[in-house]
Design a protein around this motif. Structure first.
Motif, PDB file in Angstrom:
ATOM      1  N   PRO A   4       0.820  -1.206   0.000  1.00  0.00           N
ATOM      2  CA  PRO A   4       0.000   0.000   0.000  1.00  0.00           C
ATOM      3  C   PRO A   4       0.857   1.261   0.000  1.00  0.00           C
ATOM      4  CG  PRO A   4      -0.762  -1.525   1.670  1.00  0.00           C
ATOM      5  CD  PRO A   4       0.522  -2.065   1.139  1.00  0.00           C
ATOM      6  N   LYS A   5       0.438   2.247  -0.784  1.00  0.00           N
ATOM      7  CA  LYS A   5       1.172   3.509  -0.875  1.00  0.00           C
ATOM      8  C   LYS A   5       0.994   4.332   0.398  1.00  0.00           C
ATOM      9  CE  LYS A   5       3.054   6.217  -4.262  1.00  0.00           C
ATOM     10  NZ  LYS A   5       4.046   5.792  -5.235  1.00  0.00           N
ATOM     11  N   ARG A   6      -0.235   4.306   0.942  1.00  0.00           N
ATOM     12  CA  ARG A   6      -0.542   5.095   2.127  1.00  0.00           C
ATOM     13  C   ARG A   6      -1.301   4.244   3.155  1.00  0.00           C
ATOM     14  NH1 ARG A   6       1.480   9.768   1.145  1.00  0.00           N
ATOM     15  NH2 ARG A   6       1.066  10.939  -0.751  1.00  0.00           N
ATOM     16  N   LYS A   7      -1.242   4.694   4.404  1.00  0.00           N
ATOM     17  CA  LYS A   7      -1.977   4.030   5.469  1.00  0.00           C
ATOM     18  C   LYS A   7      -3.478   4.232   5.267  1.00  0.00           C
ATOM     19  CE  LYS A   7      -2.676   4.252  10.450  1.00  0.00           C
ATOM     20  NZ  LYS A   7      -2.239   4.884  11.699  1.00  0.00           N
ATOM     21  N   VAL A   8      -4.249   3.185   5.494  1.00  0.00           N
ATOM     22  CA  VAL A   8      -5.709   3.287   5.438  1.00  0.00           C
ATOM     23  C   VAL A   8      -6.180   3.826   6.785  1.00  0.00           C
ATOM     24  CG1 VAL A   8      -7.857   2.010   5.168  1.00  0.00           C
ATOM     25  CG2 VAL A   8      -5.874   1.389   3.805  1.00  0.00           C
ATOM     26  N   THR A   9      -6.872   4.952   6.753  1.00  0.00           N
ATOM     27  CA  THR A   9      -7.298   5.590   8.000  1.00  0.00           C
ATOM     28  C   THR A   9      -8.395   4.775   8.677  1.00  0.00           C
ATOM     29  OG1 THR A   9      -8.979   6.921   6.917  1.00  0.00           O
ATOM     30  CG2 THR A   9      -6.769   7.867   7.056  1.00  0.00           C
ATOM     31  N   ARG A  10      -8.600   5.051   9.965  1.00  0.00           N
ATOM     32  CA  ARG A  10      -9.649   4.365  10.712  1.00  0.00           C
ATOM     33  C   ARG A  10     -11.017   4.605  10.099  1.00  0.00           C
ATOM     34  NH1 ARG A  10      -6.371   6.535  14.978  1.00  0.00           N
ATOM     35  NH2 ARG A  10      -7.768   8.324  15.030  1.00  0.00           N
ATOM     36  N   ALA A  11     -11.233   5.826   9.598  1.00  0.00           N
ATOM     37  CA  ALA A  11     -12.533   6.157   9.006  1.00  0.00           C
ATOM     38  C   ALA A  11     -12.783   5.352   7.730  1.00  0.00           C
ATOM     39  CB  ALA A  11     -12.614   7.645   8.711  1.00  0.00           C
ATOM     40  N   LYS A  12     -11.787   5.315   6.849  1.00  0.00           N
ATOM     41  CA  LYS A  12     -11.935   4.557   5.597  1.00  0.00           C
ATOM     42  C   LYS A  12     -12.106   3.068   5.868  1.00  0.00           C
ATOM     43  CE  LYS A  12     -11.733   7.260   2.021  1.00  0.00           C
ATOM     44  NZ  LYS A  12     -12.861   7.352   1.115  1.00  0.00           N
ATOM     45  N   ARG A  13     -11.347   2.557   6.828  1.00  0.00           N
ATOM     46  CA  ARG A  13     -11.455   1.149   7.189  1.00  0.00           C
ATOM     47  C   ARG A  13     -12.849   0.846   7.730  1.00  0.00           C
ATOM     48  NH1 ARG A  13      -7.863   0.045  11.944  1.00  0.00           N
ATOM     49  NH2 ARG A  13      -9.683   0.877  13.001  1.00  0.00           N
ATOM     50  N   GLY A  14     -13.368   1.754   8.576  1.00  0.00           N
ATOM     51  CA  GLY A  14     -14.700   1.568   9.135  1.00  0.00           C
ATOM     52  C   GLY A  14     -15.784   1.648   8.075  1.00  0.00           C
TER      53      GLY A  14
END
Length: 60
Positions: A4-14
């Protein structure tokens, strides 16, 4: 290997996981018998589906 290029945020994951939740089954009242049944399913008590006799009615 894909990384992954960037970390998946908690909001996007949720947001992604929100569709995984179990939903309560919906019921509709049958027009003929008045019994509750699942939409697009055969009414097992009368054996009717979309106005046609599909199964033999249950005894009892």
């Amino acid at each position: 290997m894909a990384v992954p290029k960037r970390k998946v945020t908690r909001a996007k994951r949720g947001m992604r996981r929100s569709t995984d939740a179990l939903k309560n089954p919906s019921y509709v009242e049958d027009k003929n018998s008045g019994e509750l049944r699942r939409p697009h399913h055969i009414d097992l008590k009368t054996g009717m589906y979309r106005g046609r006799q599909v199964l033999e009615p249950k005894e009892g």
